[in-house]
Design a protein around this motif. Structure first.
Motif, PDB file in Angstrom:
ATOM      1  N   ILE A   1       0.798  -1.223   0.000  1.00 43.45           N
ATOM      2  CA  ILE A   1       0.000   0.000   0.000  1.00 43.45           C
ATOM      3  C   ILE A   1       0.834   1.278   0.000  1.00 43.45           C
ATOM      4  CG2 ILE A   1      -2.066  -1.023   1.006  1.00 43.45           C
ATOM      5  CD1 ILE A   1      -1.159   0.060   3.732  1.00 43.45           C
ATOM      6  N   SER A   2       2.171   1.165   0.143  1.00 46.47           N
ATOM      7  CA  SER A   2       2.984   2.380   0.197  1.00 46.47           C
ATOM      8  C   SER A   2       4.437   2.094  -0.187  1.00 46.47           C
ATOM      9  CB  SER A   2       2.920   2.983   1.602  1.00 46.47           C
ATOM     10  OG  SER A   2       3.632   4.191   1.653  1.00 46.47           O
ATOM     11  N   ASP A   3       4.856   2.626  -1.317  1.00 46.46           N
ATOM     12  CA  ASP A   3       6.255   2.479  -1.734  1.00 46.46           C
ATOM     13  C   ASP A   3       7.142   3.375  -0.875  1.00 46.46           C
ATOM     14  OD1 ASP A   3       6.750   0.580  -3.550  1.00 46.46           O
ATOM     15  OD2 ASP A   3       6.764   1.881  -5.304  1.00 46.46           O
TER      16      ASP A   3
ATOM     17  N   GLU B   1      -2.842   8.481  15.368  1.00 50.32           N
ATOM     18  CA  GLU B   1      -3.458   9.350  14.368  1.00 50.32           C
ATOM     19  C   GLU B   1      -2.447   9.799  13.311  1.00 50.32           C
ATOM     20  OE1 GLU B   1      -5.348  13.560  15.019  1.00 50.32           O
ATOM     21  OE2 GLU B   1      -6.625  12.018  15.936  1.00 50.32           O
ATOM     22  N   ARG B   2      -1.222  10.106  13.733  1.00 45.51           N
ATOM     23  CA  ARG B   2      -0.210  10.607  12.800  1.00 45.51           C
ATOM     24  C   ARG B   2       0.276   9.547  11.801  1.00 45.51           C
ATOM     25  NH1 ARG B   2       2.694  10.561  17.867  1.00 45.51           N
ATOM     26  NH2 ARG B   2       4.266   8.934  17.860  1.00 45.51           N
ATOM     27  N   ASP B   3      -0.035   8.275  12.042  1.00 48.10           N
ATOM     28  CA  ASP B   3       0.364   7.196  11.126  1.00 48.10           C
ATOM     29  C   ASP B   3      -0.787   6.682  10.273  1.00 48.10           C
ATOM     30  OD1 ASP B   3       3.143   6.936  11.805  1.00 48.10           O
ATOM     31  OD2 ASP B   3       2.506   6.066  13.716  1.00 48.10           O
ATOM     32  N   GLU B   4      -1.956   7.246  10.454  1.00 45.38           N
ATOM     33  CA  GLU B   4      -3.134   6.773   9.729  1.00 45.38           C
ATOM     34  C   GLU B   4      -2.982   6.910   8.210  1.00 45.38           C
ATOM     35  OE1 GLU B   4      -7.782   7.727  10.017  1.00 45.38           O
ATOM     36  OE2 GLU B   4      -6.718   7.810  11.931  1.00 45.38           O
ATOM     37  N   TRP B   5      -2.255   7.915   7.725  1.00 52.32           N
ATOM     38  CA  TRP B   5      -2.061   8.144   6.286  1.00 52.32           C
ATOM     39  C   TRP B   5      -1.495   6.900   5.595  1.00 52.32           C
ATOM     40  CZ3 TRP B   5       2.701   7.314   4.264  1.00 52.32           C
ATOM     41  CH2 TRP B   5       3.777   7.296   5.160  1.00 52.32           C
ATOM     42  N   TYR B   6      -0.615   6.195   6.283  1.00 47.01           N
ATOM     43  CA  TYR B   6       0.060   5.039   5.706  1.00 47.01           C
ATOM     44  C   TYR B   6      -0.947   3.971   5.243  1.00 47.01           C
ATOM     45  CZ  TYR B   6       2.702   0.655   5.586  1.00 47.01           C
ATOM     46  OH  TYR B   6       3.223  -0.553   5.220  1.00 47.01           O
ATOM     47  N   PHE B   7      -2.006   3.790   6.003  1.00 51.29           N
ATOM     48  CA  PHE B   7      -2.960   2.717   5.736  1.00 51.29           C
ATOM     49  C   PHE B   7      -3.956   3.064   4.633  1.00 51.29           C
ATOM     50  CE2 PHE B   7      -1.249   2.167   9.919  1.00 51.29           C
ATOM     51  CZ  PHE B   7      -0.922   0.821   9.923  1.00 51.29           C
ATOM     52  N   ASP B   8      -4.075   4.320   4.284  1.00 50.85           N
ATOM     53  CA  ASP B   8      -4.888   4.768   3.159  1.00 50.85           C
ATOM     54  C   ASP B   8      -6.276   4.118   3.151  1.00 50.85           C
ATOM     55  OD1 ASP B   8      -5.453   6.152   0.750  1.00 50.85           O
ATOM     56  OD2 ASP B   8      -4.777   4.434  -0.449  1.00 50.85           O
TER      57      ASP B   8
ATOM     58  N   LYS C   1      -6.617  -4.767   3.635  1.00 50.30           N
ATOM     59  CA  LYS C   1      -7.824  -4.851   2.820  1.00 50.30           C
ATOM     60  C   LYS C   1      -8.583  -3.543   2.961  1.00 50.30           C
ATOM     61  CE  LYS C   1      -8.093  -9.797   3.337  1.00 50.30           C
ATOM     62  NZ  LYS C   1      -8.705 -10.911   4.031  1.00 50.30           N
ATOM     63  N   LYS C   2      -9.031  -3.026   1.813  1.00 46.72           N
ATOM     64  CA  LYS C   2      -9.769  -1.762   1.808  1.00 46.72           C
ATOM     65  C   LYS C   2     -11.009  -1.900   2.672  1.00 46.72           C
ATOM     66  CE  LYS C   2      -9.383   2.249  -0.364  1.00 46.72           C
ATOM     67  NZ  LYS C   2      -8.364   3.191  -0.055  1.00 46.72           N
TER      68      LYS C   2
END
Length: 97
Positions: free
Chosen positions: A37-39, A68-75, A95-96
């Motif tokens: 999910i993240s290169d 909260e600050r790491d939530e972006w990674y999981f998209d 999984k989305k």
């Protein structure tokens, strides 16, 4: 977004990280490596104290969380934690939601 941890993974945490009741384990984005999910980033985990947890799950009185600050990674993906029995280490899948 949710965290799902298999019973085998909970046992891995108890054995390999000596996790016990009242411990708190954080999943976080770390620079380096790659994931589906993240290169350029991969998933790390450590015993840590929650500051601003956005996602939590308690299993066998152990709190697993994502800040909260790491939530972006999981998209918007749910995190699934299991054990790769051949490598005897944790295996992550996403999984989305």
């Amino acid at each position: 977004m949710k965290i799902f941890i298999s019973p085998e993974a909970v046992e891995w945490f108890k054995h390999e990280m000596e996790a016990k009741a009242q411990d708190t384990i954080r999943f976080y984005a770390r620079y380096g490596g790659s994931s589906p999910i993240s290169d350029g980033f991969s998933l790390g985990m450590t015993k840590d104290i929650p500051f601003e947890p956005s996602v939590t799950v308690i299993i066998e009185e152990i709190l697993f969380f994502i800040e909260e600050r790491d939530e972006w990674y999981f998209d918007g993906h749910d995190l699934y934690v299991d054990v790769d029995h051949q490598l005897e280490e944790l295996a992550y899948s996403y999984k989305k939601a």
